[in-house]
Write an enzyme that holds these catalytic residues in place. Structure first.
Site, PDB file in Angstrom:
ATOM      1  CB  CYS A 150     -64.433 -55.319   8.783  1.00  0.00           C
ATOM      2  SG  CYS A 150     -62.664 -55.683   8.809  1.00  0.00           S
ATOM      3  CB  ILE A 248     -91.728 -67.084  11.917  1.00  0.00           C
ATOM      4  CG1 ILE A 248     -91.706 -68.446  11.258  1.00  0.00           C
ATOM      5  CG2 ILE A 248     -91.577 -67.188  13.397  1.00  0.00           C
ATOM      6  CD1 ILE A 248     -90.357 -69.128  11.395  1.00  0.00           C
ATOM      7  CG  ASN A 251     -86.985 -66.977  12.781  1.00  0.00           C
ATOM      8  OD1 ASN A 251     -87.834 -66.983  13.671  1.00  0.00           O
ATOM      9  ND2 ASN A 251     -85.878 -67.712  12.843  1.00  0.00           N
ATOM     10  CB  THR A 252     -85.397 -60.488  11.830  1.00  0.00           C
ATOM     11  OG1 THR A 252     -86.590 -59.712  11.781  1.00  0.00           O
ATOM     12  CG2 THR A 252     -84.979 -60.874  10.434  1.00  0.00           C
ATOM     13  CG  ASP A 346     -85.962 -47.167  13.520  1.00  0.00           C
ATOM     14  OD1 ASP A 346     -85.982 -46.727  14.671  1.00  0.00           O
ATOM     15  OD2 ASP A 346     -85.000 -47.793  13.028  1.00  0.00           O
ATOM     16  CE  LYS A 412     -82.549 -45.994  12.862  1.00  0.00           C
ATOM     17  NZ  LYS A 412     -82.585 -47.244  12.115  1.00  0.00           N
ATOM     18  CD  GLU A1254     -49.963 -51.953  21.546  1.00  0.00           C
ATOM     19  OE1 GLU A1254     -48.732 -52.035  21.437  1.00  0.00           O
ATOM     20  OE2 GLU A1254     -50.588 -52.173  22.583  1.00  0.00           O
TER      21      GLU A1254
HETATM   22  C1  LIG Z   1     -80.024 -56.875  13.033  1.00  0.00           C
HETATM   23  C2  LIG Z   1     -81.386 -56.251  13.137  1.00  0.00           C
HETATM   24  C3  LIG Z   1     -81.512 -54.902  12.874  1.00  0.00           C
HETATM   25  C4  LIG Z   1     -82.744 -54.292  12.987  1.00  0.00           C
HETATM   26  N1  LIG Z   1     -82.839 -52.963  12.768  1.00  0.00           N
HETATM   27  C5  LIG Z   1     -84.028 -52.337  12.918  1.00  0.00           C
HETATM   28  C6  LIG Z   1     -84.140 -50.953  12.723  1.00  0.00           C
HETATM   29  O1  LIG Z   1     -83.176 -50.275  12.361  1.00  0.00           O
HETATM   30  N2  LIG Z   1     -85.340 -50.399  12.957  1.00  0.00           N
HETATM   31  C7  LIG Z   1     -86.436 -51.122  13.337  1.00  0.00           C
HETATM   32  O2  LIG Z   1     -87.505 -50.568  13.522  1.00  0.00           O
HETATM   33  N3  LIG Z   1     -86.351 -52.450  13.501  1.00  0.00           N
HETATM   34  C8  LIG Z   1     -85.178 -53.057  13.308  1.00  0.00           C
HETATM   35  N4  LIG Z   1     -85.098 -54.411  13.488  1.00  0.00           N
HETATM   36  C9  LIG Z   1     -86.300 -55.154  13.822  1.00  0.00           C
HETATM   37  C10 LIG Z   1     -86.856 -55.766  12.540  1.00  0.00           C
HETATM   38  O3  LIG Z   1     -87.355 -54.755  11.733  1.00  0.00           O
HETATM   39  C11 LIG Z   1     -87.943 -56.707  12.881  1.00  0.00           C
HETATM   40  O4  LIG Z   1     -87.319 -57.776  13.537  1.00  0.00           O
HETATM   41  C12 LIG Z   1     -88.632 -57.232  11.639  1.00  0.00           C
HETATM   42  O5  LIG Z   1     -89.280 -56.232  10.946  1.00  0.00           O
HETATM   43  C13 LIG Z   1     -89.617 -58.284  12.010  1.00  0.00           C
HETATM   44  O6  LIG Z   1     -90.068 -58.883  10.811  1.00  0.00           O
HETATM   45  P1  LIG Z   1     -89.980 -60.456  10.600  1.00  0.00           P
HETATM   46  O7  LIG Z   1     -90.686 -60.728   9.338  1.00  0.00           O
HETATM   47  O8  LIG Z   1     -88.616 -60.925  10.708  1.00  0.00           O
HETATM   48  O9  LIG Z   1     -90.833 -60.914  11.846  1.00  0.00           O
HETATM   49  P2  LIG Z   1     -90.776 -62.272  12.632  1.00  0.00           P
HETATM   50  O10 LIG Z   1     -89.589 -62.327  13.523  1.00  0.00           O
HETATM   51  O11 LIG Z   1     -90.973 -63.405  11.718  1.00  0.00           O
HETATM   52  O12 LIG Z   1     -92.065 -62.067  13.521  1.00  0.00           O
HETATM   53  C14 LIG Z   1     -92.146 -61.017  14.445  1.00  0.00           C
HETATM   54  C15 LIG Z   1     -93.462 -61.080  15.234  1.00  0.00           C
HETATM   55  O13 LIG Z   1     -94.550 -60.764  14.404  1.00  0.00           O
HETATM   56  C16 LIG Z   1     -95.482 -61.809  14.357  1.00  0.00           C
HETATM   57  N5  LIG Z   1     -96.021 -61.784  13.004  1.00  0.00           N
HETATM   58  C17 LIG Z   1     -95.275 -61.665  11.879  1.00  0.00           C
HETATM   59  N6  LIG Z   1     -96.103 -61.540  10.834  1.00  0.00           N
HETATM   60  C18 LIG Z   1     -97.361 -61.585  11.310  1.00  0.00           C
HETATM   61  C19 LIG Z   1     -98.642 -61.497  10.722  1.00  0.00           C
HETATM   62  N7  LIG Z   1     -98.790 -61.311   9.433  1.00  0.00           N
HETATM   63  N8  LIG Z   1     -99.733 -61.563  11.520  1.00  0.00           N
HETATM   64  C20 LIG Z   1     -99.609 -61.734  12.838  1.00  0.00           C
HETATM   65  N9  LIG Z   1     -98.420 -61.832  13.455  1.00  0.00           N
HETATM   66  C21 LIG Z   1     -97.299 -61.749  12.699  1.00  0.00           C
HETATM   67  C22 LIG Z   1     -94.716 -63.031  14.743  1.00  0.00           C
HETATM   68  O14 LIG Z   1     -95.531 -64.034  15.286  1.00  0.00           O
HETATM   69  C23 LIG Z   1     -93.748 -62.472  15.761  1.00  0.00           C
HETATM   70  O15 LIG Z   1     -94.385 -62.330  16.991  1.00  0.00           O
HETATM   71  C24 LIG Z   1     -83.879 -55.056  13.363  1.00  0.00           C
HETATM   72  C25 LIG Z   1     -83.756 -56.418  13.615  1.00  0.00           C
HETATM   73  C26 LIG Z   1     -82.530 -57.009  13.495  1.00  0.00           C
HETATM   74  C27 LIG Z   1     -82.392 -58.466  13.783  1.00  0.00           C
HETATM   75  S1  FES Z   2     -62.842 -58.590  11.090  1.00  0.00           S
HETATM   76 FE1  FES Z   2     -62.559 -57.997   9.032  1.00  0.00          FE
HETATM   77  S2  FES Z   2     -60.575 -58.719   8.619  1.00  0.00           S
HETATM   78 FE2  FES Z   2     -60.799 -59.095  10.733  1.00  0.00          FE
END
Ligand SMILES: Cc1cc2nc3c(=O)[nH]c(=O)nc-3n(C[C@H](O)[C@H](O)[C@H](O)COP(=O)(O)OP(=O)(O)OC[C@H]3O[C@@H](n4cnc5c(N)ncnc54)[C@H](O)[C@@H]3O)c2cc1C
Ligand code: FES
Ligand code: FES
Length: 1321
Positions: A150, A248, A251-252, A346, A412, A1254
Site C-alpha cells: 500500500c 508450468i 507459472n510465477t 534463495d 539471506k 506533504e
Molecule cells: C513476486 C515473486 C517473488 C519471488 N520471491 C522469491 C524469493 O524471495 N526468493 C526466491 O528464491 N525466489 C523468489 N521468486 C521466484 C519463485 O520462487 C519462482 O518463480 C518459483 O519458485 C517458480 O516455481 P513455479 O512453480 O511458479 O515455476 P514455473 O514458473 O511454473 O516454472 C519455472 C521453470 O521451471 C520449469 N519446471 C517447473 N517444474 C518443473 C519440473 N517438475 N520439471 C522440469 N521443469 C520444471 C518450468 O518449465 C519453467 O522453466 C519470486 C517470484 C515472484 C514472482
Molecule cells: S495504495 Fe493502499 S490505499 Fe492507496
C-alpha cells in the site's frame, strides 16, 4: 477435454473458448467484468490482484484447501475445478451485505486511494479462513500481508483493522497515554463481542466436491495440456521436448519471462495434477520432496517436523521466513525454483549445502537419473537437463546420528525484508568431530558454503571447503576463511546486480553469523548475543486527537474516507475499470530504447501484419502543436527527430485489442543514430555544463562576513537519490472523440484536469471548451500524475481524433515507471560557519537537481527546495544557489514535498555535521538555532503562530526522548553487532502555491428538490480524503446530514480553470470555495425560516425552497489573500502559513547486514484545528512511511558510464516491484504513536485547519538520522571517530558499508573507512 469449468463467487462457468495465455485477472476483469481485483504490477509483486482459490483436495473427506493467489500470474486454464472468490464475492455496498472484513477495514480507515484495498480484503479473508474455524493470532496477521503493498496508508490502520479478528489480542501491548488516545488494543477490544461470531465463509460449491481432474488439451494461439498422471506427463514431454514446450506449475517464473523477457513457447504443459510430484516423506536418513510441492506446503511440513535435531527443517524454515510472499508461496513450486535456476535463488544455496540430489525422469528411459544439485547448474539459468526430462523429486540426505555434530543454516539479505529476492543468500553446513571432550573443541570433518547472488549461478566455494577439512572450529580458522571465500567469488563492475563490495561483505557477515550460531549451539561463548536472530515483536500504535471545537457539528469529526466501503468491496471505479464503448481501440506506446539518439528510420511492416492492427500514429498525425507548451514547456508529444531518453514516445500503435497492440508495438523496428555526449547524472551535467536556464540564487545577510566571524567552518557534499511515485494505480486514459460539435471526452487519472484540457486543445487544435476531462478518483498520485500524466493522454488523443474512434490505454507498471519520471535526485554542497557553541552564522549552499531530459516542474521544484532550506532554523546569513541539470534520463517531476524533502535533508545534515564536529547532541544545536515567533525567514516572511518550540518541548516529554537517548547509549555499549539510534527532527513546511494565480478555486453546489446535494469542486480525489473533508464543510454550512451530499467526480465542464490538486493546499482552496457557495445557499434558505422555527427538516425546507422558486444552485470562488508570486531576484516569497511538526524515531540496526527495524516512532503534528483527524492521521502515517522509504529504502538505479556499467546506459534497472522496493508491512514501526497538536489555530485556512499532505513526509528524515547515529556508534567502537559522509537513501547496502570494519576492509579495494556505495543521482 478441451474446455474448462470452474466457479466464480458461487456461479458456475464452463468456457470452451479460452486462450491458454489469458491470466485469471484478465478474464475476471475483461470477460466477467469483475473489476474489483486490480492490476497493479502484473508480476506478483504488489498484491492488488489477490483472489482466493478454493479446491477440494480429498474427495473422500471433502477437505477443501483455500489459497490466496496473484491473479495476474495465474493462467486461466489452471483454475479448472476450482472455486474463485473475488472481492465482489464477499459483499457489496449496493447489495448492503458487506462482509465483516470489508466493514472493519472501512470502519477503521484502512483505505485511502483504495486501489490496494480489494487485495488487502482478500488476503485478510484468506488468512481468516485458512485454518478451519481457528482465528489467527496477532502474529499470524502481522505476517499475512507480506504480498500486499500500500503506498498511501503506511499500513498501520490496515494492521489495526486486521488484528480485530485475532484470537489473542491480549498479546498486543496496551498502555494508554491519555483519554484522548486510541490504541491498537482499544480498537481490537471494541470488536471482542463480534469476534466470537464465526467469520462468514463463502460456501464451497457442492458440485466441485465431486470434481475428478481429467486430462485437458486446449487449442488456442498456443496449446495447453494438463496431464493427470506421471506417465502421461513423461510421454507428453517426450513428444514435445525442448523450449517450445514449457512445463508450468505455479507459472510465477514463466509468466514473468513471457511478459518481461519476451520468452514465448507454443505449448504449456501444466503439471499441477500429478500426484507423484506432490509426495513428501521423511525417513531416518533422508527427506524426499516431490518437485511439485508448493512453498506453503513445504513450510507447513517443516513446521510439523521441526525438532531440535532437525537442522535441515530449521535451516530451510529460516530461509522461508522471508521468502517471496504468501500468494507466491501458495502456488510456486520447489521444482520450479530449482529449474528456473535463478542466480539469486534463495533456496538453492541451502539445498546445495544440505547435499540435495535431484531425481529426473524421462519417457524413453526406465532408469531414473539422479544428480547432485551442485552439479546441476551449468551457468546463468542453464541446467543439466535433457530436453525431455522432468524433475520429479528432490532427496535430502540426513546426517546419520554419529557422535559428530552437524549444523546447517541459511541466510539471506535483500533490499527489503518482505517479498524481496536476496541480494546474497547463503547455505552453510558443517560436520564437526570432537577433538577434546573436556575442552569442547571441535574439528571440521566436512563443510559446505553455497551462495546465491555471487555468480551467474548458485555456487559453492569448493576450494575453500577443501582447505578447511581437518582444521579446528575456531575464530582463527574462520578468520583465514574470509579471504579464501572471496578469492573464489570474483565479481567485477560488469557483474549483474552491482553492489560488488556489499555482496563481498555479506558473504563474510553470513559466515561470521554461521560461526557464531554454531558456537552458540556448542555452548561456546560468542562475542555478542546480538549476533543471533532478531525476533520482531508484534506492532502496535496509538493516535491522540484533541477535542473538537464545540461550535462545529460536522467539521472535525473523525470520519472515515467517503469511498471506503466502495474501496473494500472493489466497487470503486478507476479509469481502467470503465467499460469500453463498442468501437473502442487500444493503444500501446512505441518508446525509444536509446537515450540521446536520432531516429533514422521507423519500420512498421511487421507490426502492421499483427491481426487487429489499425494504425501507427506519430508526430505527422498531430493536427495542432506537437510541442504544446504549458506544463510541458519544451516537450514534444511524439519525437520528431531526437529521442532524448529511453522511454521517449516515438509513436503509438493502435489495434482492436490490447493484446494485439502490445505485440504490434514490440514489433515496430527503429534505427537510431547514437549522439554524444550522453549525460546521465548530475556530475555528468556539471562537467558538460548541461543545464536548464541560469543559476537561481536566494540570499540574506552577508555570508562572507559570517564566515570571517565564524569560529568554525565545515564543508561537505552529499547526494540524495530520487524516488519513484509508485502510486498503486498506473496511468490510464480513455479518449472519446465525437463529430457532434467536435467534442472530445477524456477520462484520465490526472491531478490536473485543466492541464489535460488545455494541452489537448493545443495539440488537437480545438477550443478548450470542446474538451472535457473527467476524473472520478485516482489510485494514488503523489505528484506523479500532474504533468507526467499528460504525454500518453495527448498521444492517444491524437490517435482518437485521427481515427475518430475511442482509444484507451493503461500503462503497465514497467512502462509507467520508465516513462513518467521520478522525484529529483540532488547533489548538495555546503559551507557552514558557526560559533563554538554551535550557533549558526553563515551558510553558502549549492544545490543541483537532476531534471532529466525536459524541464517539466524542475525549476519550480528547485525553487521550493531553496525556500525550504533552513527548515526550522535561523540562518542569519545565507546564500543558496540552485541549478537544474539537463540529462538524458526520463523527465523528473513533482513528488510529495516538491524539492522540500531533499533540501531539508541537506539542512539537517548540516546540523548533524556541526553536532558531530562539536561532539554534542544534535538536538542541542537544533534548539539553539530554532526560529522564534516573529523571526524572519531568508525570503522575508515573518513567522506567525509559530508552534515548533512548543511541539519540540511537548514531544520531548511525551516520547521520553532524553531517557531513551540514554537507553540507546547503554544498549550500544552492551551490544557489538546491533546498534540503536534515536533522532528528533522538526519540520516547517510552507503551504500555498508560489505562483499567485494557482491560489484560486471554484465550487458548484446543486441542491435537488428531494434535498440531496451534488457538490463539485476543482480538487481531485487522490486518496487523500479531499472529498470527505469537502462534504463535511458543505454539511456544516448547509446544515444537512452528511449522507445527503455526494461528489460525483471532478470535471472541467463543471469547474473551469481549476488549479492542480497538490501542494497540500487543495482542502484550503476548495474548502473555502465550497464554504462560500454553501453560505450563499444557506442565506437563501434562511429567508424561509419564519419565526425562528429552525426545527423544519432539511427535506421540507428544500421542498419549500423549490416551490418558492429559490435558486438551489450556487457557485463559490476563493482566492487566497496576500499571496504573491515568489520573486527570487528580490529574495521574496510568501506562504499562506506553515504546517509544523516533529518526529522522534528510534531504530535498531544489524550492522553485519544493514538490516534494521523502526522500533518506535512518535510524531506530534500541528494540523491547526483538524477538518478530519482520522484522515489527517492517515496522511501523517502514510506520509511518514513514504518519507522513510525515500530516505532509507527506495533506490532508483540506472545504467551509466561510471557507477552502474552492468546496465545499458540510460536504462532503468528498478522498473517494477521486483527491483524497486517501497516500504512493506514489516517495515512499519513496531510502536507508532501519532498525536495532533492541541490548541493550534490557523486564521488563514478554512475552519482554522492546516494542509497536511506533504509536511509529515519530511519527518522520515528522523529515521535516516537515527540510522546514521547507529552507524556512528559502530564506527566509534571500531575506532573510527572521524565524521563520515552519509548519502541518501540509507539502504541496507549503504548502512552496511558505512559500518566499516574488518569485513568491509576485505571487501573494498581501498579506503574502506570512507567507502561510498555507488548510486544513481
Ligand atoms: C513476486 C515473486 C517473488 C519471488 N520471491 C522469491 C524469493 O524471495 N526468493 C526466491 O528464491 N525466489 C523468489 N521468486 C521466484 C519463485 O520462487 C519462482 O518463480 C518459483 O519458485 C517458480 O516455481 P513455479 O512453480 O511458479 O515455476 P514455473 O514458473 O511454473 O516454472 C519455472 C521453470 O521451471 C520449469 N519446471 C517447473 N517444474 C518443473 C519440473 N517438475 N520439471 C522440469 N521443469 C520444471 C518450468 O518449465 C519453467 O522453466 C519470486 C517470484 C515472484 C514472482
Ligand atoms: S495504495 Fe493502499 S490505499 Fe492507496
Ligand atoms: S497485479 Fe498482481 S501482484 Fe501486482
Amino acid at each position: 477435454m478441451n474446455s474448462i469449468s470452474f466457479f466464480v463467487n458461487g456461479k458456475e462457468i464452463i468456457d470452451c473458448n479460452v486462450e491458454p495465455e489469458w491470466t485469471v485477472l484478465w478474464y475476471l476483469r475483461n470477460k466477467l467484468r469483475l473489476t474489483g481485483s486490480k492490476l497493479g504490477c502484473g508480476e506478483g509483486g504488489c498484491g492488488a490482484c489477490t483472489i482466493l482459490i478454493s479446491q477440494c483436495i480429498d474427495r473422500e473427506s471433502g477437505e477443501i484447501e483455500h489459497r490466496t493467489i496473484n491473479a495476474c500470474l495465474a493462467p486461466l486454464c489452471s483454475i479448472d475445478g476450482c472455486h474463485v472468490i473475488t472481492v465482489e464475492g464477499l459483499g457489496s455496498v449496493n447489495k448492503s451485505n458487506l462482509h465483516s472484513v470489508q466493514t472493519r477495514l472501512g470502519e477503521l480507515s484502512a483505505s485511502q486511494c483504495g486501489f490496494c484495498t480489494p487485495g488487502m480484503v482478500m488476503s485478510l479473508y484468506g488468512t481468516l479462513i485458512s485454518k478451519d474455524n481457528i482465528l489467527p493470532t496477532v502474529h499470524d496477521i502481522e505476517e499475512s500481508f507480506d504480498g500486499n503493498l500500500c503506498r498511501c496508508t503506511g499500513y498501520r490502520p490496515i494492521l489495526d483493522a486486521a488484528k480485530t479478528f485475532a484470537c489473542d489480542i491480549d498479546k498486543i501491548y496496551h498502555e494508554k497515554s491519555s483519554s484522548l488516545s486510541s490504541t491498537t488494543f482499544d480498537k481490537c477490544s471494541s470488536y471482542i463481542q463480534k469476534n466470537s461470531s464465526p467469520i462468514n465463509k463463502i460456501e464451497f460449491p457442492s458440485k466441485l466436491l465431486n470434481y475428478i481432474p481429467q486430462s485437458i488439451h486446449i487449442k488456442g494461439s498456443i496449446d495447453w495440456y494438463r496431464p493427470v498422471s506421471l506417465h502421461e506427463l513423461l510421454n507428453l514431454r517426450h513428444t514435445y521436448p525442448g523450449n517450445q514446450s514449457k512445463l508450468i506449475f505455479g507459472n510465477t517464473t514463466v509468466q514473468i519471462e513471457r511478459k518481461y523477457r519476451n520468452i514465448h513457447s507454443s505449448r504449456l504443459i501444466s503439471i499441477t495434477h500429478i500426484k507423484e510430484l506432490q509426495e513428501i516423506k521423511r525417513t531416518q536418513d533422508s527427506i524426499y520432496f516431490g518437485a511439485g510441492i508448493t512453498f506453503t506446503h513445504l513450510k507447513s511440513k517443516l513446521i510439523e517436523w521441526i525438532d531440535d535435531n532437525d537442522h535441515f527443517s530449521k535451516a530451510l524454515l529460516h530461509q522461508l521466513k522471508h521468502f517471496a510472499s504468501t500468494q507466491i508461496r501458495n502456488v510456486a513450486s520447489l521444482g520450479g525454483n530449482i529449474i528456473a535456476a535463478s542466480p539469486i535463488s534463495d533456496i538453492n544455496p541451502i539445498l546445495e549445502a544440505a547435499g540435495a540430489i535431484l531425481e529426473l525422469h524421462r519417457a524413453d528411459q526406465t532408469e531414473v537419473r539422479r544428480i547432485l544439485l551442485s552439479d546441476f547448474y551449468l551457468g546463468d539459468r542453464r541446467v543439466s537437463m535433457a530436453d525431455n526430462e522432468v524433475l520429479v523429486g528432490i532427496h535430502i540426505p540426513l546426517p546419520n546420528s554419529s557422535k559428530n555434530k552437524y549444523f546447517l543454516q541459511s541466510y539471506k539479505q535483500a533490499r527489503r525484508r518482505d517479498d524481496s529476492k536476496g541480494i546474497v543468500s547463503g547455505g552453510f553446513q558443517v560436520e564437526l568431530e570432537q577433538k577434546n571432550l573436556d575442552n569442547n573443541q571441535w574439528n571440521i570433518v566436512s563443510i559446505c558454503f553455497s551462495f546465491g547472488g555471487m555468480a551467474s549461478k548458485t555456487i559453492q566455494a569448493k576450494h575453500t571447503q577443501q582447505q578447511l577439512i581437518g582444521l579446528p572450529w575456531t575464530k582463527e580458522t574462520i578468520n583465514q576463511t574470509y579471504q579464501l571465500l572471496l578469492g573464489e567469488m570474483p565479481l567485477n563492475e560488469l557483474s549483474q546486480g552491482g553492489q560488488i563490495e556489499y555482496r563481498r561483505t555479506l558473504v563474510q557477515s553470513f559466515l561470521f553469523k554461521f560461526y557464531s550460531y554454531v558456537c552458540n549451539e556448542l555452548r561456546q561463548s560468542i562475542n555478542d548475543t546480538s549476533l543471533l536472530d532478531y525476533n520482531r515483536p508484534v506492532s502496535h500504535a496509538q493516535q491522540t486527537i484533541p477535542e473538537r471545537p464545540q461550535t462545529q457539528k460536522v467539521v472535525g469529526k473523525p470520519l472515515p474516507h467517503r469511498s471506503t466501503y466502495l474501496h473494500t468491496t472493489g466497487e470503486a471505479v478507476y479509469v481502467d475499470d470503465m467499460p469500453s464503448l463498442v468501437n473502442t481501440l487500444h493503444a500501446a506506446l512505441v518508446l525509444s530504447t536509446k537515450p540521446n539518439a536520432r531516429i533514422k528510420h521507423i519500420d512498421i511492416e511487421a507490426a502492421s501484419k499483427v491481426p487487429g492492427f489499425v494504425a501507427f500514429i506519430d508526430h505527422r498525425d498531430v493536427p495542432g502543436m506537437n510541442k504544446p507548451n504549458g506544463p510541458l514547456p519544451d516537450e514534444e508529444v511524439f519525437v520528431t527527430s531526437i529521442a532524448l531518453c529511453i522511454g521517449a514516445i516515438i509513436g503509438v500503435v493502435i489495434c482492436e485489442t490490447e493484446h494485439a497492440a502490445q505485440i504490434a508495438a514490440d514489433l515496430v523496428k527503429i534505427d537510431y543514430e547514437l549522439l554524444s555526449p550522453t549525460i546521465l547524472s548530475i556530475d555528468d551535467a556539471i562537467n558538460h555544463e548541461s543545464y536548464f536556464g541560469n543559476e537561481t540564487c536566494l540570499q540574506r545577510g552577508d555570508v562572507e562576513k559570517a564566515f570571517a566571524d565564524a569560529e568554525h567552518i565545515l564543508e561537505e557534499t552529499i547526494y540524495i537519490g530520487g524516488q519513484e511515485h509508485f502510486y498503486m494505480e498506473t496511468n490510464s486514459c480513455i479518449v472519446i472523440p465525437s463529430h457532434d460539435d467536435n467534442e472530445i471526452t477524456i477520462h484520465a487519472g490526472v491531478q490536473s484536469p485543466l492541464a489535460v484540457q488545455q494541452t489537448a486543445s493545443l495539440v488537437l487544435n480545438r477550443d478548450v471548451s470542446r474538451i472535457i476531462c473527467h476524473v472520478k478518483r485516482i489510485g494514488g498520485a503523489f505528484g506523479g500524475k500532474e504533468s507526467r500524466a499528460l504525454p500518453h493522454c495527448l498521444a492517444i488523443a491524437v490517435a482518437a481524433v485521427k481515427l475518430n474512434r475511442p482509444v484507451r490505454i493503461s500503462l503497465d507498471r514497467y512502462t509507467d515507471i520508465r516513462i513518467t519520471g521520478h522525484r529529483h535526485p540532488y547533489k548538495i554542497k555546503y559551507k557552514v560557519g558557526f560559533t563554538k557553541e554551535g550557533r549558526l552564522l553563515g551558510l553558502d549552499i549549492h544545490m543541483w537537481n537532476n531534471a532529466g531530459c525536459t524541464l517539466d516542474a524542475s525549476q519550480a521544484v528547485m525553487e521550493l527546495g531553496m525556500l525550504h532550506m533552513g527548515n526550522t532554523y535561523q540562518f542569519h546569513n545565507i546564500k543558496i544557489h540552485g541549478r537544474v541539470c539537463k540529462t538524458h534520463t526520463s523527465s523528473n517531476t513533482a513528488f510529495r514535498g516538491f524539492g522540500g524533502p531533499q533540501s531539508i535533508l541537506g539542512c539537517e545534515t548540516i546540523i548533524e555535521h556541526i553536532a558531530a564536529y562539536l561532539k554534542c547532541d544534535p538536538f542541542s544545536i537544533r534548539t539553539l538555532n530554532l526560529f522564534q515567533e516573529g523571526d524572519i525567514t531568508h525570503y522575508g516572511q515573518a513567522l506567525e503562530n509559530w508552534n515548533v518550540p512548543r511541539i519540540l518541548n511537548e514531544l520531548k516529554i511525551s516520547s521520553d526522548f532524553i531517557q531513551r537517548q540514554i537507553n540507546v547509549q547503554e544498549f550500544n555499549q552492551q551490544n557489538i553487532y546491533r546498534k540503536r539510534g534515536i533522532s528528533l527532527i522538526p519540520v516547517k513546511f510552507g503551504i500555498g502555491f508560489s505562483v499567485q494565480y494557482y491560489n484560486q478555486a471554484g465550487a458548484l453546489v446543486h441542491i435537488y428538490q428531494d434535498g440531496s446535494v451534488v457538490l463539485t469542486h476543482g480538487g481531485v480525489e487522490l486518496g487523500q480524503g479531499l472529498h470527505t473533508k469537502m462534504i463535511s464543510i458543505a454539511a456544516e454550512v448547509l446544515g444537512c446530514n452528511l449522507d445527503r451530499i455526494r461528489i460525483s467526480e471532478t470535471s472541467t465542464d463543471k469547474i473551469h480553470n481549476m488549479s492542480p490538486t497538490g501542494g497540500s493546499v487543495s482542502a484550503d482552496l476548495n474548502g473555502m470555495a465550497i464554504k462560500h457557495a454553501c453560505e450563499q445557499l444557506r442565506q437563501r434558505l434562511d429567508t424561509l425560516i419564519v419565526d425562528n422555527n429552525d426545527n423544519i427538516s432539511w427535506e421540507k425546507l428544500i421542498d419549500k425552497a423549490y416551490y418558492a422558486r429559490i435558486d438551489l444552485c450556487a457557485r463559490g470562488f476563493y482566492i487566497t489573500p496576500n499571496m504573491f508570486d515568489a520573486d527570487f531576484s528580490q529574495n521574496k516569497a510568501t506562504y499562506n502559513y506553515f504546517s509544523q511538526g516533529a518526529a522522534v524515531t528510534e531504530v535498531e540496526l544489524d550492522v553485519l547486514t544493514g538490516s534494521w527495524h523502526l522500533l518506535r516512532v512518535d510524531i506530534l503534528m500541528d494540523v491547526g484545528t483538524s477538518l478530519n483527524p482520522e484522515i489527517d492521521i492517515g496522511q501523517i502515517e502514510g506520509g511518514f512511511m513514504q518519507g522513510t522509504g525515500l530516505y532509507t529504502m527506495e533506490e532508483l538505479i540506472w545504467g551509466d558510464y561510471t557507477n552502474n556499467k552492468w546496465i545499458e546506459p540510460g536504462e532503468l534497472f528498478t522498473s517494477g516491484p521486483d527491483t524497486y522496493k517501497i516500504p512493506s508491512f514489516s517495515d512499519t514501526p513496531i510502536d507508532f504513536r501519532v498525536s495532533l497538536l492541541s490548541n493550534s489555530f490557523n486564521p488563514r485556512a478554512v475552519y482554522s485547519s492546516k494542509g497536511i499532505g506533504e509536511p509529515p513526509f519530511v519527518l522520515g528524515i528522523s529515521a535516516f538520522f537515527a540510522l546514521k547515529q547507529a552507524c556512528m556508534a559502530y564506527r566509534e567502537q571500531q575506532g573510527l571517530s572521524n565524521y563520515f559522509t552519509f548519502n541518501s537513501p540509507a539502504t541496507v547496502e549503504r548502512l552496511r558499508m558505512t559500518c566499516a570494519d574488518e569485513f568491509t576492509r576485505r571487501a573494498c579495494s581501498n579506503d574502506y573507512e570512507n567507502f561510498q556505495v555507488k548510486g544513481s543521482f
